[in-house]
Design a protein around this motif. Structure first.
Motif, PDB file in Angstrom:
ATOM      1  N   ASP A 196      -2.404  -3.664 -11.203  1.00  0.00           N
ATOM      2  CA  ASP A 196      -3.229  -2.469 -11.361  1.00  0.00           C
ATOM      3  C   ASP A 196      -2.363  -1.218 -11.496  1.00  0.00           C
ATOM      4  O   ASP A 196      -2.663  -0.319 -12.292  1.00  0.00           O
ATOM      5  N   GLU A 199      -2.843  -6.258  -7.356  1.00  0.00           N
ATOM      6  CA  GLU A 199      -2.740  -4.835  -7.045  1.00  0.00           C
ATOM      7  C   GLU A 199      -1.515  -4.220  -7.714  1.00  0.00           C
ATOM      8  O   GLU A 199      -1.555  -3.082  -8.201  1.00  0.00           O
ATOM      9  N   ASP A 253       0.807  -1.216   0.000  1.00  0.00           N
ATOM     10  CA  ASP A 253       0.000   0.000   0.000  1.00  0.00           C
ATOM     11  C   ASP A 253       0.842   1.268   0.000  1.00  0.00           C
ATOM     12  O   ASP A 253       0.373   2.335  -0.400  1.00  0.00           O
TER      13      ASP A 253
END
Length: 230
Positions: free
Chosen positions: A127, A124, A85
């Motif tokens: 992405d 992710e 993240d």
């Protein structure tokens, strides 16, 4: 540990399980101020900080949990997600691999929960590459994700989209077809399969997909528009 601290620990864990993170944080912080030997307390605090968007505090909490218990898989997975993240993709992958190497899984076999989290992590990363127009890299990450979670139709649909945008039309069609085979009512995949078929000159096949969408989702505006324009 005295009774006051035991009560704070019990209350903190209880509020955490009920996802009342504000109250849980108060009691769990009280615990670590007096006793730094509970790996699960640091892990819970890390989850709370992550939920609050305090990623640096979350990283420190998960790292503290792993110092106490290096084999704490949940903390390692949470740490990897937080690394991901914050854009630290290399550290995220290394942390996952380290967690898996210490787990009790048989060689070549992963726990299903771990597989799912790892697959989502790769997706992710895909992405991020996709949003930057780096199609080959995105495709590679989505394929890694699907190697771990072949039934994750949302990730397969992302792979199909990346292949289409990279100009690999037939490969994209094949992936979209696999998505609708696995999940016949997944409307976004059928819509995009129709578009890909139409672009490939297969108008009749495209029409069938959009008509099927209307059977699944009557009044779907996209399907109606595509049929009118075809």
């Amino acid at each position: 540990m005295d009774d006051t601290l035991k009560q704070a620990l019990a209350l903190g864990r209880g509020y955490y399980l009920k996802k009342e993170y504000g109250l849980a944080e108060q009691y769990l912080t009280q615990v670590v101020e007096h006793n730094q030997s509970f790996a699960d307390v640091y892990n819970m605090l890390g989850v709370i900080y992550h939920d609050q968007g305090q990623y640096q505090k979350a990283l420190r909490a998960f790292e503290a949990a792993l110092r106490i218990n290096p084999g704490y898989t949940d903390a390692a997975l949470n740490l990897a997600v937080t690394y991901n993240d914050t854009g630290k993709y290399k550290e995220a992958q290394e942390t996952y691999r380290h967690a898996l190497s210490r787990s009790g899984a048989s060689h070549g076999k992963l726990d299903r929960f771990v597989q799912g989290k790892l697959a989502n992590m790769y997706a992710e990363i895909g992405d991020v590459y996709l949003s930057s127009g780096m199609y080959p890299e995105a495709i590679e990450e989505y394929r890694r994700a699907l190697a771990l979670g072949p039934a994750f139709v949302d990730i397969r649909a992302k792979l199909a989209g990346a292949l289409r945008d990279a100009g690999q039309r037939e490969a994209a069609i094949a992936e979209y077809e696999e998505v609708v085979r696995q999940s016949p009512t997944y409307v976004p995949a059928r819509l995009n399969l129709g578009l890909s078929l139409y672009a490939a000159g297969r108008k009749e096949d495209a029409t069938k997909q959009w008509q099927r969408v209307l059977e699944i989702s009557p009044g779907n505006r996209n399907a109606e528009m595509y049929l009118q324009m075809s």
